[in-house]
Design an enzyme around this catalytic site. Structure first.
Site, PDB file in Angstrom:
ATOM      1  N   GLU A 201       0.826  -1.207   0.000  1.00 27.33           N
ATOM      2  CA  GLU A 201       0.000   0.000   0.000  1.00 27.33           C
ATOM      3  C   GLU A 201       0.854   1.247   0.000  1.00 27.33           C
ATOM      4  OE1 GLU A 201      -2.438   3.296   1.894  1.00 27.33           O
ATOM      5  OE2 GLU A 201      -0.493   2.459   2.437  1.00 27.33           O
TER       6      GLU A 201
ATOM      7  N   HIS B 204       4.226   7.458   9.822  1.00 25.23           N
ATOM      8  CA  HIS B 204       5.370   7.216   8.942  1.00 25.23           C
ATOM      9  C   HIS B 204       6.691   7.580   9.619  1.00 25.23           C
ATOM     10  CE1 HIS B 204       3.285   6.899   4.749  1.00 25.23           C
ATOM     11  NE2 HIS B 204       2.607   6.261   5.695  1.00 25.23           N
TER      12      HIS B 204
END
Length: 339
Positions: free
Chosen positions: A197, A308
């Site tokens: 993804e 992230h």
């Protein structure tokens, strides 16, 4: 704790084998079938007495790095795998390759930097990984070009009901799917734990094409910016306000009628919820809703701060309320004509 198990596993995009095997072992007792498709998605199937197929999707992969060359002094040059803020990398600990060699991301010390260097963020070309090798030949005994590099982070509780971990995007979504699979529903459930993804939503389109669902729910970890100095209109989601329902993002414009019905279900069941209030980013819905002749798709996300990065933060009540909301959606699919 399930989230601890899932987040401490190291599985960057394209290297999802370890997390796939872990999830497979966890869900196997609760489903009628579990298999891996050709691109690497893990599909868990649970039968139902009605015909319409419901697809749940959460991606297994996480952002990370990849070794691109080895310097003569034994340090490693690397490239990002997925979107990473390079400003957070220096001095962080990592694990390199299949042997998970310990490493530290290094850069020229500030004492040796020129003034103009101190005024700009370090770029990837300025960084390297130190594994304690004394030469290129020494480093090659342990690592190779193309090896994946993973963030080295432990799961921990913070304060009252908060958690910190790497890879909450989207192991927190994987945890939701696992808990949903423990329940029984009238409709067949296909839980797709997708791959890649973070590098282009690659696994989700394959999974949706093969499954051919009538309705899809994407469960994602999303950006929360409810911290000091954030501009109010850029605060996408907030911890503690429940699951975030997407309206629009870079890859999808969500059906307003479907969104309204999800909000109605949440209100009727007393489930706190919010809207994802920025349009940047994307998730697996971007590929799923365009598959074949089109698939009705919604996205529900759990807010995560510092996404992230080596350490993200989430609130456990948001996680449990996301499970409650998805359970309620599935139970009310026919009444609300979501199919």
């Amino acid at each position: 704790m399930l989230l601890k198990e899932l987040t401490e596993i190291m599985s960057t995009s394209g290297n999802e084998g370890e997390i796939r095997e872990k999830i497979k072992s966890i869900v196997k007792p609760y489903v009628d079938d579990v298999y891996v498709d050709k691109i690497g998605n893990l599909i868990a199937y649970k039968n139902g007495k009605k015909n319409n197929k419901i697809m749940l999707a959460a991606h297994m992969d996480e952002v990370g790095l990849m070794v691109k060359s080895i310097n003569d002094d034994g340090t490693l040059k690397f490239s990002p795998v997925g979107g990473i803020d390079k400003r957070v990398l220096v001095a962080k600990t990592v694990r390199v390759g299949k042997y998970k060699i310990n490493g530290v991301i290094g850069a020229k010390p500030i004492h040796l930097q020129k003034k103009n260097e101190q005024k700009r963020p370090l770029d990837y070309d300025d960084l390297y990984i130190d594994i304690g090798a004394i030469s290129k030949d020494d480093a090659l005994k342990y690592v190779s070009i193309g090896d994946y590099v993973h963030f080295d982070t432990n799961f921990d509780m913070l304060g009252n009901g908060f958690v910190k971990a790497k890879a909450l995007d989207d192991r927190i979504g994987c945890g939701v799917l696992i808990d949903i699979l423990k329940n029984n529903y009238e409709y067949p459930i296909y839980a797709a734990f997708t791959v890649q993804e973070e590098v282009g939503l690659r696994g989700a389109g394959v999974a949706a094409y093969n499954i051919g669902p009538d309705f899809a729910i994407v469960v994602e970890g999303t950006v929360a910016a409810d911290v000091a100095d954030s501009v109010p209109y850029l605060v996408s989601t907030e911890l503690g306000r429940g699951p975030a329902i997407s309206l629009m993002d870079r890859t999808s414009l969500y059906n307003k009628e479907l969104v309204d019905k999800v909000v109605k279900i949440a209100d009727e069941n007393g489930i706190p919820h919010q809207f994802r209030r920025i349009a940047s980013g994307g998730n697996d819905a971007g590929k799923i809703h365009l598959t074949k002749g089109g698939i009705k798709t919604i996205a529900i996300s759990i807010p995560c701060r510092y996404i992230h990065s080596f350490n993200s933060v989430a609130y456990l009540d948001d996680y449990t309320n996301t499970i409650k909301l998805i359970d309620s959606i599935i139970k009310n699919i026919e009444r609300e004509a979501l199919l």
